[in-house]
Design a protein around this motif. Sequence first.
Motif, short mmCIF file in Angstrom:
data_model
loop_
_atom_site.label_atom_id
_atom_site.label_comp_id
_atom_site.label_asym_id
_atom_site.label_seq_id
_atom_site.Cartn_x
_atom_site.Cartn_y
_atom_site.Cartn_z
N CYS A 21 4.43 8.00 13.19
CA CYS A 21 4.24 7.71 11.75
C CYS A 21 5.24 8.51 10.93
O CYS A 21 4.86 9.46 10.22
N PRO A 22 6.53 8.19 11.03
CA PRO A 22 7.55 9.03 10.40
C PRO A 22 7.56 8.99 8.88
O PRO A 22 8.23 9.80 8.26
N PHE A 23 6.82 8.04 8.29
CA PHE A 23 6.86 7.91 6.83
C PHE A 23 5.59 8.42 6.16
O PHE A 23 5.51 8.48 4.94
N PHE A 283 6.69 6.21 -1.83
CA PHE A 283 6.23 6.06 -0.46
C PHE A 283 6.72 7.20 0.43
O PHE A 283 6.00 7.71 1.28
N LEU A 284 7.97 7.63 0.22
CA LEU A 284 8.58 8.63 1.11
C LEU A 284 8.42 10.06 0.60
O LEU A 284 8.25 10.98 1.41
N THR A 285 8.54 10.28 -0.71
CA THR A 285 8.36 11.60 -1.32
C THR A 285 9.03 12.70 -0.49
O THR A 285 8.38 13.58 0.08
N VAL A 286 10.35 12.64 -0.42
CA VAL A 286 11.08 13.59 0.45
C VAL A 286 10.97 15.03 -0.05
O VAL A 286 10.97 15.98 0.75
N ALA A 317 0.87 13.87 -0.84
CA ALA A 317 -0.53 13.45 -0.87
C ALA A 317 -0.86 12.78 -2.20
O ALA A 317 -1.56 11.76 -2.25
N ALA A 318 -0.35 13.35 -3.29
CA ALA A 318 -0.60 12.79 -4.62
C ALA A 318 -0.05 11.37 -4.76
O ALA A 318 -0.67 10.49 -5.36
N ASN A 319 1.13 11.14 -4.17
CA ASN A 319 1.75 9.81 -4.26
C ASN A 319 1.11 8.79 -3.33
O ASN A 319 1.45 7.61 -3.39
N ARG A 320 0.19 9.23 -2.48
CA ARG A 320 -0.59 8.31 -1.64
C ARG A 320 -2.06 8.29 -2.09
O ARG A 320 -2.93 7.86 -1.33
N ASP A 321 -2.34 8.73 -3.30
CA ASP A 321 -3.72 8.80 -3.79
C ASP A 321 -4.21 7.40 -4.16
O ASP A 321 -3.68 6.78 -5.09
N PRO A 322 -5.24 6.88 -3.47
CA PRO A 322 -5.75 5.54 -3.79
C PRO A 322 -6.36 5.45 -5.18
O PRO A 322 -6.52 4.35 -5.71
N ALA A 323 -6.70 6.59 -5.78
CA ALA A 323 -7.20 6.57 -7.15
C ALA A 323 -6.10 6.23 -8.15
O ALA A 323 -6.39 5.84 -9.29
N ARG A 324 -4.84 6.36 -7.72
CA ARG A 324 -3.70 6.05 -8.61
C ARG A 324 -2.92 4.82 -8.16
O ARG A 324 -2.43 4.05 -8.98
N PHE A 325 -2.81 4.61 -6.84
CA PHE A 325 -2.03 3.48 -6.31
C PHE A 325 -2.89 2.69 -5.31
O PHE A 325 -3.40 3.27 -4.35
N ALA A 326 -3.03 1.40 -5.56
CA ALA A 326 -3.80 0.56 -4.65
C ALA A 326 -3.07 0.44 -3.30
O ALA A 326 -1.84 0.34 -3.27
N ASP A 327 -3.83 0.46 -2.22
CA ASP A 327 -3.27 0.36 -0.87
C ASP A 327 -2.04 1.27 -0.73
O ASP A 327 -0.94 0.82 -0.40
N PRO A 328 -2.21 2.57 -0.96
CA PRO A 328 -1.06 3.47 -1.11
C PRO A 328 -0.24 3.69 0.15
O PRO A 328 0.92 4.10 0.07
N ARG A 335 5.69 -3.50 -5.82
CA ARG A 335 4.67 -2.71 -6.50
C ARG A 335 5.26 -2.08 -7.77
O ARG A 335 6.43 -1.68 -7.80
N ALA A 336 4.46 -1.95 -8.81
CA ALA A 336 4.85 -1.18 -9.98
C ALA A 336 4.47 0.28 -9.71
O ALA A 336 3.34 0.69 -9.94
N ALA A 337 5.41 1.05 -9.18
CA ALA A 337 5.11 2.41 -8.72
C ALA A 337 5.34 3.45 -9.81
O ALA A 337 5.52 4.64 -9.51
N THR A 338 5.34 3.03 -11.06
CA THR A 338 5.55 3.99 -12.15
C THR A 338 4.44 5.04 -12.12
O THR A 338 3.31 4.77 -11.74
N GLY A 339 4.81 6.25 -12.52
CA GLY A 339 3.84 7.34 -12.53
C GLY A 339 3.85 8.17 -11.26
O GLY A 339 3.09 9.14 -11.15
N HIS A 340 4.71 7.81 -10.30
CA HIS A 340 4.79 8.64 -9.09
C HIS A 340 5.35 10.00 -9.43
O HIS A 340 5.97 10.20 -10.49
N LEU A 341 5.16 10.95 -8.52
CA LEU A 341 5.55 12.34 -8.76
C LEU A 341 6.71 12.78 -7.87
O LEU A 341 6.90 13.98 -7.64
N ALA A 342 7.50 11.82 -7.39
CA ALA A 342 8.61 12.16 -6.50
C ALA A 342 9.63 13.07 -7.19
O ALA A 342 10.31 13.85 -6.53
#
Length: 404
Positions: A21-23, A283-286, A317-328, A335-342
């Motif tokens: 699961c590299p991503f 998705f990647l949040t390097v 973890a924040a960018n995969r939060d289901p409370a903010r992004f559906a099916d994260p 997807r409209a990924a606005t609001g991510h914290l990358a």
Amino acid sequence: MSHVPSQDTPVTLPTQRSVGCPFDPPTGLGELRSRAPLTRMTYPDGHLGWLATGHGTVRAILADPRFSSRYELMHYPFPGGPEGPLPPAPVGDMTGMDAPEHTRYRRLLMGRFTVRRMRRLTERVREITAERLDEMERLGPGVDLVEVFARPVPALLICELLGVPYADRERFQGHADTIMAMDVSPEDRYAAMVGLQEYMAELVGAQRTAPTDDLLGDLARGSDLTDEELVGVGGFLLAAGLDTTANMIAHGTFALLSNPAQARALRTDPDLAPQAVEELLRFLTVAHTSVRTALEDVELDGRLIRAGESVTLSFEAANRDPARFADPDALDLRRAATGHLAFGHGIHQCLGQQLARVELTVALPALLGRFPTLRLAVPAEQVPLRTDMNIYGVHRLPVTWDQD
């Protein structure tokens, strides 16, 4: 079924990623987030602080001036790091500063990294990208994408932008890599910082004598920065501009090649690129982890964070939060990924984010368009991951394609 500690049971920061699961973020972060967005955490030096995994919680801390970014106040969250208190931020390193010191540097640089100015660079990004793709084609199938494409594109651009000779990259790239490593000794990190500063000092001396038409020349000519500050700011911008975008290009390509339907969507619809880039960033949040320290008692999410306690912020973890992004956990370029914290949030939000967006929006579609049959040259599990670095990604990405 794995054991999830209670809210009051201190945890250590999960760093192990699941095989195959590299991503995905390290196993355990999602479980902790589902339990509570803020969890007690024991740091490697024994400090009892906190781990923030919820999107709303991480965002709130980043925007709150009651939390400090100063290195000397924080506890290091990763095992194998420096022992004892961290030294203060070097001159010019805005990441480890609070207002008003941070504000002075930020204001000085903001006008030189405007959205309009970065977009004007688009044509130059296209030229550099095309040159590197030509080189890939000349070399033929079977190359390391990191070495021939992902690193050179942002390196050439940041060098041009700053006024740093690209031919000197062997002098500064190794120093930048050492500074970004998580498990390097304090002595080696310090030596790398000194080496980078010595290199920048040579350039600053030349700029003071005869300023050129680039960012270093502009700052040498039109700011009140001392030589020491200009060396520090130059080194900070160079290191930041080299690493993050290079890893987004390489890791983004890896993710697309591992999700053929998504790669096909971007290849057939280049107008999708800006939206696709935001989703890949999420998705990647390097740039996966940061730390803040409470300057006073703060109540958050029903928990009391006491003055002096460090909080580790898990952007991944924040960018995969289901409370903010559906099916994260799904990569969905539409997807409209606005609001991510990358790029972070608040006063320390990435200064070069618009430049990174331009580079990614140009480079990824151009790569897929030039090489429609691009694919991994080794099994995905053999791609070496940067699990040892502050910026996640891949150390190498062997790729191949069909020649006409």
